[in-house]
Design a protein around this motif. Structure first.
Motif, PDB file in Angstrom:
ATOM      1  N   LYS A   1       7.889   0.102  -2.281  1.00 26.10           N
ATOM      2  CA  LYS A   1       7.162   1.350  -2.045  1.00 26.10           C
ATOM      3  C   LYS A   1       5.654   1.173  -2.199  1.00 26.10           C
ATOM      4  CE  LYS A   1       7.316   6.264  -3.449  1.00 26.10           C
ATOM      5  NZ  LYS A   1       6.010   6.495  -4.087  1.00 26.10           N
ATOM      6  N   LEU A   2       5.232   0.422  -3.200  1.00 23.09           N
ATOM      7  CA  LEU A   2       3.799   0.235  -3.440  1.00 23.09           C
ATOM      8  C   LEU A   2       3.124  -0.458  -2.261  1.00 23.09           C
ATOM      9  CD1 LEU A   2       3.555  -0.761  -7.215  1.00 23.09           C
ATOM     10  CD2 LEU A   2       2.758   1.352  -6.146  1.00 23.09           C
ATOM     11  N   LYS A   3       3.771  -1.473  -1.722  1.00 23.36           N
ATOM     12  CA  LYS A   3       3.187  -2.187  -0.580  1.00 23.36           C
ATOM     13  C   LYS A   3       3.159  -1.291   0.655  1.00 23.36           C
ATOM     14  CE  LYS A   3       1.805  -5.634  -0.494  1.00 23.36           C
ATOM     15  NZ  LYS A   3       0.374  -6.059  -0.619  1.00 23.36           N
ATOM     16  N   ALA A   4       4.220  -0.534   0.866  1.00 20.55           N
ATOM     17  CA  ALA A   4       4.254   0.379   2.013  1.00 20.55           C
ATOM     18  C   ALA A   4       3.153   1.434   1.907  1.00 20.55           C
ATOM     19  CB  ALA A   4       5.625   1.039   2.112  1.00 20.55           C
ATOM     20  N   GLU A   5       2.938   1.943   0.718  1.00 17.52           N
ATOM     21  CA  GLU A   5       1.884   2.933   0.510  1.00 17.52           C
ATOM     22  C   GLU A   5       0.499   2.328   0.723  1.00 17.52           C
ATOM     23  OE1 GLU A   5       4.053   5.960  -2.683  1.00 17.52           O
ATOM     24  OE2 GLU A   5       2.795   4.309  -3.424  1.00 17.52           O
ATOM     25  N   GLU A   6       0.355   1.069   0.317  1.00 18.35           N
ATOM     26  CA  GLU A   6      -0.926   0.382   0.522  1.00 18.35           C
ATOM     27  C   GLU A   6      -1.210   0.214   2.009  1.00 18.35           C
ATOM     28  OE1 GLU A   6      -3.192  -3.666  -1.029  1.00 18.35           O
ATOM     29  OE2 GLU A   6      -1.023  -3.741  -0.642  1.00 18.35           O
ATOM     30  N   LEU A   7      -0.211  -0.206   2.765  1.00 20.24           N
ATOM     31  CA  LEU A   7      -0.388  -0.359   4.203  1.00 20.24           C
ATOM     32  C   LEU A   7      -0.779   0.971   4.836  1.00 20.24           C
ATOM     33  CD1 LEU A   7       2.615  -2.636   5.310  1.00 20.24           C
ATOM     34  CD2 LEU A   7       0.280  -3.317   4.799  1.00 20.24           C
ATOM     35  N   TYR A   8      -0.099   2.025   4.437  1.00 24.35           N
ATOM     36  CA  TYR A   8      -0.371   3.343   5.019  1.00 24.35           C
ATOM     37  C   TYR A   8      -1.801   3.788   4.711  1.00 24.35           C
ATOM     38  CZ  TYR A   8      -0.144   8.291   6.108  1.00 24.35           C
ATOM     39  OH  TYR A   8      -0.414   9.532   6.634  1.00 24.35           O
ATOM     40  N   TYR A   9      -2.218   3.617   3.473  1.00 24.62           N
ATOM     41  CA  TYR A   9      -3.578   4.045   3.109  1.00 24.62           C
ATOM     42  C   TYR A   9      -4.622   3.326   3.951  1.00 24.62           C
ATOM     43  CZ  TYR A   9      -8.049   4.338   0.780  1.00 24.62           C
ATOM     44  OH  TYR A   9      -9.391   4.515   0.536  1.00 24.62           O
ATOM     45  N   TYR A  10      -4.500   2.015   4.091  1.00 24.17           N
ATOM     46  CA  TYR A  10      -5.514   1.275   4.836  1.00 24.17           C
ATOM     47  C   TYR A  10      -5.466   1.573   6.329  1.00 24.17           C
ATOM     48  CZ  TYR A  10      -7.391  -1.307   0.924  1.00 24.17           C
ATOM     49  OH  TYR A  10      -8.046  -1.625  -0.239  1.00 24.17           O
ATOM     50  N   MET A  11      -4.293   1.920   6.848  1.00 21.28           N
ATOM     51  CA  MET A  11      -4.218   2.335   8.242  1.00 21.28           C
ATOM     52  C   MET A  11      -4.951   3.653   8.455  1.00 21.28           C
ATOM     53  SD  MET A  11      -0.260   1.249   8.946  1.00 21.28           S
ATOM     54  CE  MET A  11      -0.125   2.026  10.546  1.00 21.28           C
ATOM     55  N   VAL A  12      -4.738   4.599   7.552  1.00 24.07           N
ATOM     56  CA  VAL A  12      -5.423   5.895   7.646  1.00 24.07           C
ATOM     57  C   VAL A  12      -6.927   5.701   7.443  1.00 24.07           C
ATOM     58  CG1 VAL A  12      -5.673   8.182   6.601  1.00 24.07           C
ATOM     59  CG2 VAL A  12      -3.395   7.199   6.929  1.00 24.07           C
ATOM     60  N   LEU A  13      -7.283   4.910   6.431  1.00 24.81           N
ATOM     61  CA  LEU A  13      -8.694   4.622   6.187  1.00 24.81           C
ATOM     62  C   LEU A  13      -9.334   4.004   7.431  1.00 24.81           C
ATOM     63  CD1 LEU A  13     -11.126   4.287   4.201  1.00 24.81           C
ATOM     64  CD2 LEU A  13     -10.202   2.006   3.687  1.00 24.81           C
ATOM     65  N   GLY A  14      -8.645   3.046   8.036  1.00 20.08           N
ATOM     66  CA  GLY A  14      -9.181   2.375   9.211  1.00 20.08           C
ATOM     67  C   GLY A  14      -9.423   3.324  10.361  1.00 20.08           C
ATOM     68  N   ARG A  15      -8.473   4.214  10.623  1.00 20.30           N
ATOM     69  CA  ARG A  15      -8.647   5.132  11.749  1.00 20.30           C
ATOM     70  C   ARG A  15      -9.780   6.116  11.494  1.00 20.30           C
ATOM     71  NH1 ARG A  15      -3.770   7.569  15.179  1.00 20.30           N
ATOM     72  NH2 ARG A  15      -3.592   5.300  15.460  1.00 20.30           N
ATOM     73  N   LYS A  16      -9.853   6.644  10.288  1.00 28.58           N
ATOM     74  CA  LYS A  16     -10.937   7.576   9.967  1.00 28.58           C
ATOM     75  C   LYS A  16     -12.289   6.867  10.011  1.00 28.58           C
ATOM     76  CE  LYS A  16      -8.238  10.898   7.275  1.00 28.58           C
ATOM     77  NZ  LYS A  16      -8.504  12.020   8.209  1.00 28.58           N
ATOM     78  N   PHE A  17     -12.310   5.619   9.567  1.00 24.94           N
ATOM     79  CA  PHE A  17     -13.537   4.828   9.619  1.00 24.94           C
ATOM     80  C   PHE A  17     -13.988   4.660  11.066  1.00 24.94           C
ATOM     81  CE2 PHE A  17     -16.112   1.068   9.785  1.00 24.94           C
ATOM     82  CZ  PHE A  17     -16.816   1.047   8.590  1.00 24.94           C
ATOM     83  N   GLU A  18     -13.044   4.349  11.950  1.00 26.40           N
ATOM     84  CA  GLU A  18     -13.388   4.133  13.349  1.00 26.40           C
ATOM     85  C   GLU A  18     -13.863   5.409  14.026  1.00 26.40           C
ATOM     86  OE1 GLU A  18     -13.877   1.088  13.319  1.00 26.40           O
ATOM     87  OE2 GLU A  18     -12.547   0.248  14.832  1.00 26.40           O
ATOM     88  N   TYR A  19     -13.252   6.539  13.706  1.00 19.66           N
ATOM     89  CA  TYR A  19     -13.714   7.807  14.278  1.00 19.66           C
ATOM     90  C   TYR A  19     -15.131   8.130  13.793  1.00 19.66           C
ATOM     91  CZ  TYR A  19      -9.377   9.202  16.589  1.00 19.66           C
ATOM     92  OH  TYR A  19      -8.304   9.282  17.445  1.00 19.66           O
TER      93      TYR A  19
END
Length: 323
Positions: free
Chosen positions: A3-21
């Motif tokens: 669960k911890l690794k899955a949550e980490e992946l999700y956070y960085y994916m969301v961070l990445g998209r918001k960063f790009e926008y």
């Protein structure tokens, strides 16, 4: 995957998209200049690969913002670099296309398509020569597989059994040219088959990417030589901000966005670990806060001193050996 690794992946994916926008927005206002290549839609590949390849050296293309964030480089330092500021990860010298940070073993943003592949192979040779237990990952697009440096790199890496993980992000487009117009087949791993083992993965599935890269990393670290991984993915934006992508049909984009990697990761977290919408909303808030702080930091940071323009251009240590 826990669960911890899955949550980490999700956070960085969301961070990445918001960063790009945010990067897109501030490019439109003129605060970011030069070239800007956005990674929106490819977050599963960028984050999954970086988090899986957690040690060793990484060489990437110039579409590397999200990879840099996932590698652990601070959002403030990445955004400041896009703004061309002294506090940027490359001290304002590289901008969007050159996020270079040896402290994270991240040698990102080669402006020449496929130009970083020989560098990655050379680094892998050094790793092997020094007896390092770690290897090298080189990330490149499908367009790079048509260049001479690509085949030269495969050949040397294979002949010398170097610890290189070649990761091809196949989004089907080399700028505005469809891969089907310039290659006899869509699957570019076929070009690598005579040289080394190959693997394929759904690049819109972060968990699948993570597992595949972990397996490939283990292979090169065990001394078997290089390996080639092809990830099929889709970018939502044009090649760069100067590309309106009018050559892509609405039908193609609809198919792409139906596979949205962030939505798929949400489903994974809900189904396997029972996370709720409240948790997902908090992740969004945390990521947005990090991006807002990065933009504020970048906008307030000082410009580089013009007197530093020629620093790091010439090798001072080489002065005595240059005639």
């Amino acid at each position: 995957m826990n669960k911890l690794k899955a949550e980490e992946l999700y956070y960085y994916m969301v961070l990445g998209r918001k960063f790009e926008y945010a990067a897109k927005e501030h490019y439109m206002t003129g605060e970011i200049s030069g070239f800007l290549h956005l990674d929106i839609g490819q977050e599963a590949l960028s984050v999954g690969a970086m988090k899986a390849f957690d040690h060793g050296d990484v060489f990437t293309t110039y579409r590397e913002h999200v990879m840099a964030l996932a590698r652990g480089i601070e959002p403030k330092a990445v955004m400041a670099e896009l703004f061309g500021k002294k506090a940027g990860v490359s001290e304002g010298r590289g901008g969007s296309m050159h996020l270079f940070d040896p402290s994270h073993f991240f040698y990102g943003g080669d402006a020449i398509v496929g130009g970083h592949l020989p560098n990655a192979v050379g680094c892998a040779y050094a790793r092997k020569f020094q007896g390092s237990e770690h290897g090298v990952m080189a990330v490149f697009g499908d367009g790079a597989t048509n260049g001479g440096a690509f085949f030269e790199s495969l050949n040397i890496a294979s002949a010398w059994k170097l610890p290189v993980l070649f990761l091809c992000e196949n989004n089907g487009w080399a700028i505005g040219t469809s891969i089907d117009r310039v290659a006899p087949f869509h699957e570019q791993h076929k070009k690598a088959k005579p040289y080394m083992p190959t693997m394929e993965v759904d690049g819109m599935d972060a968990v699948a990417v993570y597992d595949t890269i972990k397996e490939a990393q283990k292979y090169i670290e065990e001394g078997h030589g290089p390996i080639f991984v092809e990830a099929y993915t889709c970018r939502y934006e044009g090649h760069s901000m100067s590309d309106a992508a009018t050559y892509r049909s609405p039908q193609e984009m609809e198919i792409c966005k139906a596979k949205d990697p962030i939505e798929r990761m949400k489903g994974f977290l809900k189904e396997l670990f029972g996370v709720d919408d409240d948790y997902l909303a908090k992740v969004e808030e945390r990521a947005q806060k990090a991006v807002d702080e990065a933009v504020e930091f970048a906008s307030q940071s000082p410009e580089p001193d013009p007197t530093e323009l020629y620093d790091h251009v010439f090798c001072k240590e080489c002065a005595n050996v240059v005639s």
